[in-house]
Motif scaffolding. Structure first.
Motif, PDB file in Angstrom:
ATOM      1  N   GLN A  81       1.017  -1.359   0.070  1.00  0.00           N
ATOM      2  CA  GLN A  81      -0.066  -0.011   0.026  1.00  0.00           C
ATOM      3  C   GLN A  81       0.686   1.133  -0.018  1.00  0.00           C
ATOM      4  O   GLN A  81       0.446   2.180  -0.577  1.00  0.00           O
ATOM      5  CB  GLN A  81      -0.892  -0.245   1.349  1.00  0.00           C
ATOM      6  CG  GLN A  81      -1.923  -1.193   1.183  1.00  0.00           C
ATOM      7  CD  GLN A  81      -2.821  -1.036   0.079  1.00  0.00           C
ATOM      8  OE1 GLN A  81      -3.307  -0.096  -0.320  1.00  0.00           O
ATOM      9  NE2 GLN A  81      -2.874  -2.170  -0.532  1.00  0.00           N
ATOM     10  N   GLN A  82       2.004   1.396   0.523  1.00  0.00           N
ATOM     11  CA  GLN A  82       2.807   2.474   0.955  1.00  0.00           C
ATOM     12  C   GLN A  82       4.163   2.432   0.062  1.00  0.00           C
ATOM     13  O   GLN A  82       4.542   3.729  -0.177  1.00  0.00           O
ATOM     14  CB  GLN A  82       3.467   2.489   2.282  1.00  0.00           C
ATOM     15  CG  GLN A  82       2.659   2.366   3.572  1.00  0.00           C
ATOM     16  CD  GLN A  82       1.489   3.783   3.250  1.00  0.00           C
ATOM     17  OE1 GLN A  82       2.411   4.949   3.181  1.00  0.00           O
ATOM     18  NE2 GLN A  82       0.438   3.656   3.603  1.00  0.00           N
ATOM     19  N   ARG A  83       4.402   1.394  -1.061  1.00  0.00           N
ATOM     20  CA  ARG A  83       5.467   1.566  -1.833  1.00  0.00           C
ATOM     21  C   ARG A  83       5.274   2.639  -2.927  1.00  0.00           C
ATOM     22  O   ARG A  83       6.426   3.493  -3.292  1.00  0.00           O
ATOM     23  CB  ARG A  83       5.908   0.391  -2.320  1.00  0.00           C
ATOM     24  CG  ARG A  83       4.997  -0.050  -3.305  1.00  0.00           C
ATOM     25  CD  ARG A  83       5.450  -1.495  -3.969  1.00  0.00           C
ATOM     26  NE  ARG A  83       4.508  -1.818  -5.023  1.00  0.00           N
ATOM     27  CZ  ARG A  83       4.238  -3.026  -5.493  1.00  0.00           C
ATOM     28  NH1 ARG A  83       5.222  -4.025  -5.026  1.00  0.00           N
ATOM     29  NH2 ARG A  83       3.463  -3.321  -6.419  1.00  0.00           N
ATOM     30  N   ARG A  84       4.430   3.125  -3.092  1.00  0.00           N
ATOM     31  CA  ARG A  84       4.049   4.093  -4.162  1.00  0.00           C
ATOM     32  C   ARG A  84       4.397   5.457  -3.812  1.00  0.00           C
ATOM     33  O   ARG A  84       4.690   6.459  -4.386  1.00  0.00           O
ATOM     34  CB  ARG A  84       2.620   3.942  -4.977  1.00  0.00           C
ATOM     35  CG  ARG A  84       2.551   2.861  -6.102  1.00  0.00           C
ATOM     36  CD  ARG A  84       1.321   2.893  -6.673  1.00  0.00           C
ATOM     37  NE  ARG A  84       1.174   1.651  -7.157  1.00  0.00           N
ATOM     38  CZ  ARG A  84       0.228   0.726  -6.750  1.00  0.00           C
ATOM     39  NH1 ARG A  84      -0.353   0.950  -5.656  1.00  0.00           N
ATOM     40  NH2 ARG A  84       0.038  -0.344  -7.412  1.00  0.00           N
ATOM     41  N   SER A  85       4.264   5.589  -2.241  1.00  0.00           N
ATOM     42  CA  SER A  85       4.463   6.943  -1.684  1.00  0.00           C
ATOM     43  C   SER A  85       6.017   7.424  -1.999  1.00  0.00           C
ATOM     44  O   SER A  85       5.968   8.524  -1.727  1.00  0.00           O
ATOM     45  CB  SER A  85       4.110   6.623  -0.309  1.00  0.00           C
ATOM     46  OG  SER A  85       4.897   6.080   0.593  1.00  0.00           O
ATOM     47  N   GLY A  86       6.527   6.314  -2.185  1.00  0.00           N
ATOM     48  CA  GLY A  86       8.096   6.755  -1.994  1.00  0.00           C
ATOM     49  C   GLY A  86       8.665   7.122  -0.652  1.00  0.00           C
ATOM     50  O   GLY A  86       9.784   7.727  -0.600  1.00  0.00           O
ATOM     51  N   ASN A  87       7.854   6.914   0.558  1.00  0.00           N
ATOM     52  CA  ASN A  87       8.369   7.309   1.801  1.00  0.00           C
ATOM     53  C   ASN A  87       9.407   6.109   2.544  1.00  0.00           C
ATOM     54  O   ASN A  87       9.064   5.343   2.841  1.00  0.00           O
ATOM     55  CB  ASN A  87       7.169   7.309   2.414  1.00  0.00           C
ATOM     56  CG  ASN A  87       7.469   7.789   4.238  1.00  0.00           C
ATOM     57  OD1 ASN A  87       8.585   7.734   4.556  1.00  0.00           O
ATOM     58  ND2 ASN A  87       6.326   8.253   4.886  1.00  0.00           N
ATOM     59  N   VAL A  88      10.653   6.577   1.991  1.00  0.00           N
ATOM     60  CA  VAL A  88      11.750   5.591   2.375  1.00  0.00           C
ATOM     61  C   VAL A  88      11.940   5.251   3.717  1.00  0.00           C
ATOM     62  O   VAL A  88      12.222   4.244   4.041  1.00  0.00           O
ATOM     63  CB  VAL A  88      13.133   6.303   1.519  1.00  0.00           C
ATOM     64  CG1 VAL A  88      14.313   5.210   2.027  1.00  0.00           C
ATOM     65  CG2 VAL A  88      12.938   6.144   0.193  1.00  0.00           C
TER      66      VAL A  88
END
Length: 176
Positions: A81-88
């Motif tokens: 769910q979060q990988r597209r956010s780019g929030n490393v």
């Protein structure tokens, strides 16, 4: 930075470090043997734990063998769910929690207990003995809490400025 498999690389590194250090401890130290690293402050101590953190739920191995895959599946779902956010930052945190959970799960599957060995003493207080997997989980959870607080602050600032917190700030283009 590509983040597609980033969390899984972090998880794999955590698992490998955890398992390698545990193998070294099991092969080099007798049970309860200690090596003082920094006086009485930091001691490598070979112990086995059949519970969770701080030996909670001691002897409840079946519970951990059932719940860990469920938790791991939830983390994997959330990573996707979060990988597209780019929030490393968040993806690193999730990888650490996943790797730590799976590191201790491997111990429970193979040995019926978790190998713990990192011992810290603060005067007369001795912190619970832990391992690399426990440290990865703890650091990951702290990072998730920090990320949540940062996101909350950003959302409040965006609301105060009258813009949608999900939309990036407008970029001003000027001609030279």
């Amino acid at each position: 930075m590509k983040v597609k498999g980033y969390s899984y690389v972090v998880a794999l590194v955590a698992i490998l470090l955890d398992q390698i250090t545990k193998i070294i401890i099991m092969n080099r130290l007798e049970l309860y043997e200690q090596i003082k690293v920094i006086g009485d402050f930091f001691i490598i101590t070979s112990i086995r734990n059949t519970g969770a953190a701080f030996s909670m739920l001691e002897g409840k191995q079946m519970f951990f063998l059932i719940i860990t895959p469920i938790v791991a599946a939830g983390i994997v779902w959330y990573i996707h769910q979060q990988r597209r956010s780019g929030n490393v930052w968040l993806l690193t945190a999730l990888g650490l929690v996943l790797g730590g959970a799976l590191g201790n799960f491997i111990d429970r599957l193979l040995y019926g207990h978790v190998v713990d060995f990192l011992s810290f003493n603060f005067g007369s207080y001795s912190f619970a003995v832990f391992n690399i997997a426990d440290a990865a989980i703890t650091v990951g959870v702290i990072m998730i809490i920090i990320d949540t607080l940062r996101e909350d602050r950003r959302a409040r600032a965006a609301a105060k400025a009258g813009r949608d917190p999900e939309q990036p700030k407008e970029i001003l283009h000027t001609e030279d």
